[in-house]
Design a protein around this motif. Structure first.
Motif, mmCIF file in Angstrom:
data_model
loop_
_atom_site.group_PDB
_atom_site.id
_atom_site.type_symbol
_atom_site.label_atom_id
_atom_site.label_comp_id
_atom_site.label_asym_id
_atom_site.label_seq_id
_atom_site.Cartn_x
_atom_site.Cartn_y
_atom_site.Cartn_z
ATOM 1 N N TYR A 304 -29.698 70.228 64.371
ATOM 2 C CA TYR A 304 -30.117 69.635 63.294
ATOM 3 C C TYR A 304 -30.965 67.470 63.432
ATOM 4 O O TYR A 304 -31.488 67.129 62.310
ATOM 5 N N THR A 305 -31.322 67.690 64.738
ATOM 6 C CA THR A 305 -32.713 67.211 64.772
ATOM 7 C C THR A 305 -33.582 67.604 64.633
ATOM 8 O O THR A 305 -34.748 67.313 63.948
ATOM 9 N N ILE A 324 -37.222 60.241 66.060
ATOM 10 C CA ILE A 324 -36.909 61.932 65.934
ATOM 11 C C ILE A 324 -37.450 62.867 66.562
ATOM 12 O O ILE A 324 -37.126 63.780 67.562
ATOM 13 N N ALA A 327 -35.643 63.099 70.343
ATOM 14 C CA ALA A 327 -34.539 63.951 69.962
ATOM 15 C C ALA A 327 -34.782 65.464 70.570
ATOM 16 O O ALA A 327 -33.435 65.868 71.129
ATOM 17 N N VAL A 328 -35.794 65.398 69.779
ATOM 18 C CA VAL A 328 -35.924 67.185 69.609
ATOM 19 C C VAL A 328 -35.909 67.961 70.121
ATOM 20 O O VAL A 328 -35.714 68.751 70.816
ATOM 21 N N SER A 331 -33.583 67.439 73.446
ATOM 22 C CA SER A 331 -32.729 68.813 73.431
ATOM 23 C C SER A 331 -32.975 69.794 73.632
ATOM 24 O O SER A 331 -32.537 71.003 74.044
#
Length: 505
Positions: A304-305, A324, A327-328, A331
């Motif tokens: 989702y990211t 963003i 976050a990517v 993860s």
């Protein structure tokens, strides 16, 4: 009767006093002199007889008897001289002289025969030398005995010396302390007094078997043994036996050690090892399950990211695009760390059986997996002849892959050159080495690089999570080996790992 009359009746002879004209001074001179000689001669054989009776071990004691007879006969001749001053018994005096003559001749003959043996007797100086030697030997024996007793008393173990019949001859102070007996309570007793009642029936047979074939027996050799104290309490012991020759026959020296503390430590250690193994198994299972279960939700977060990044990149402000991106990246790194954690938790035996693995085949497998990396970097990997070692399936290849991969990753300005070799350490272990011409490592980080998730460089410089060397260390140590590095900055590194040789291989 005529013979006796002839001997004891003077007949027509005159007493000897007439020859002295009965001059009082002359008569008494002869009487006193001959009487003293007679008394002295009678005292000498009495002394000789006393010596012979008291010292029957003297050589040639029969010669003392001959001398006694001869001296008694001589004394009687002087007694007859006194008697014949007033009584003319010259025939009796002549018979006494004849007996004296016979005794003297016999004694002389025997004495002549005794001369060669008498000359063999040691001289006084010889006797002094022998006596001095014996005195020195006696002093040495006493000193040795004192030294022996000193060593015996200072021994940390209880020392019990017994004869072939099992009677205790000597004990030290530690025996008194350990068993609770006084020394005089043990000496002369059977060694079975120190053995628990239930073992006493067979103990004499074991003891007789040992004395029949004595040998040194080391501590801990044989069955588990127990001792019995005076207060009837038992305790575990180790006993070493050694035979000791003595003039009275064989003696057996027993060194007895109380191993109560060690037995308790062994029991505690076994319990601790069991608990540690259980805890380690549970921790490993937890790490595997946790990392495995985290995969799915993390995969969803990452998906989702990434979807957000694709759909809304450039449509929001610059801060949103940066958040963003963070976050990517986070993860993705989390996924990599979880995968590495799974690899680390599974880097063990996994219930597989040890078998012989070809070192060259393992290196070939590792280089096959690194083929793209080698081609991209232009690396040159060489190796000497590599031995076969006992390990689990692909683990040797995994070690080679991590070490060679690191050597290629952390290269310097030149194209990477890696060389793999192995040497035997006196038949005890194989020592493998992976040498490179890379950027090297500061010695202060030699320990840190083998710790889980520890990195010396930023993620922008070199990718990875810092788990490869930790996996190598875990595999090598599980196989009973060791791993280390030698390096200097800008001078390359050499990683070593040693694996024990098994079954002579």
């Amino acid at each position: 009767m005529e013979f006796l009359n002839w001997l004891f009746i003077p007949g027509n002879f005159m007493p000897h006093g007439y020859c002295y004209l009965w001059v009082p001074g002359l008569v008494w001179l002869h009487v006193i002199s001959d009487s003293l000689i007679f008394l002295a001669y009678m005292a000498i054989p009495c002394t000789l007889l006393h010596i012979v009776r008291r010292r029957k071990d003297l050589p040639f004691n029969w010669m003392f008897v001959c001398f006694g007879v001869f001296i008694v006969a001589c004394g009687l001749t002087h007694a007859m001289e006194v008697w014949n001053i007033w009584h003319a018994m010259y025939w009796l005096a002549g018979l006494v002289k004849a007996v004296t003559a016979a005794a003297s001749v016999l004694t002389a003959i025997l004495l002549v025969q005794l001369v060669p043996q008498a000359l063999k007797f040691p001289s006084v100086s010889d006797l002094h030398r022998v006596n001095e030697t014996l005195t020195q030997q006696g002093a040495a024996v006493r000193a040795s005995e004192v030294k022996f007793r000193g060593i015996l008393e200072s021994a940390p173990d209880a020392m019990v010396i017994a004869d072939a019949q099992g009677r205790i001859a000597l004990v030290n102070a530690e025996t008194e302390r350990l068993f609770g007996y006084r020394r005089d309570e043990l000496v002369g007793q059977s060694v079975e007094i120190l053995v628990p009642q239930r073992f006493r029936g067979n103990h004499p047979l074991h003891r007789q078997g040992y004395t029949a074939h004595p040998r040194n027996r080391l501590m801990g050799e044989g069955l588990e043994l127990r001792g019995l104290r005076k207060d009837a309490t038992e305790f575990p012991v180790e006993i070493s036996l050694s035979p000791l020759e003595s003039p009275e026959g064989i003696l057996v020296t027993a060194a007895i050690r109380d191993i109560t503390g060690r037995k308790k430590s062994e029991k505690d250690l076994t319990k601790t090892v069991g608990e540690l193994k259980r805890s380690n198994d549970e921790l490993q299972q937890f790490a595997y399950v946790a990392s495995h279960d985290l995969q799915e939700p993390l995969r969803m977060v990452a998906s989702y990211t990434q979807l957000l990044a694709q759909r809304y990149k450039g449509r929001l402000d610059s801060d949103a695009d940066e958040f963003i991106a963070y976050a990517v990246d986070g993860s993705n790194r989390m996924q990599a760390m979880i995968q590495d954690l799974l690899a680390y938790s599974s880097a063990g035996t996994n219930g597989k059986v040890l078998r012989e693995i070809s070192g060259e085949q393992a290196l070939k497998e590792a280089l096959t997996n690194l083929r793209a990396t080698i081609k991209e970097s232009g690396a040159v990997v060489t190796h000497d002849a590599l031995p076969a070692v006992t390990t689990y399936d692909t683990q040797l290849a995994q070690i080679f892959q991590n070490l060679v991969g690191n050597a290629i990753k952390y290269h310097g300005l030149e194209a990477p050159r890696v060389h793999v070799s192995a040497t035997s350490n006196d038949g005890r272990e194989w020592i493998f080495s992976v040498r490179d011409n890379g950027m090297g490592i500061d010695p202060q980080y030699f320990e840190r690089i083998f710790i889980l998730f520890q990195r010396l460089h930023g993620r922008k410089e070199f990718e990875g999570t810092g788990i490869g060397l930790a996996i190598c260390k875990k595999i090598v140590e599980r196989l009973g080996g060791r791993i280390w590095v030698e390096s200097q900055p800008e001078k390359g590194s050499t990683f070593y790992f040693a694996l024990p040789e098994r079954d002579g291989k």
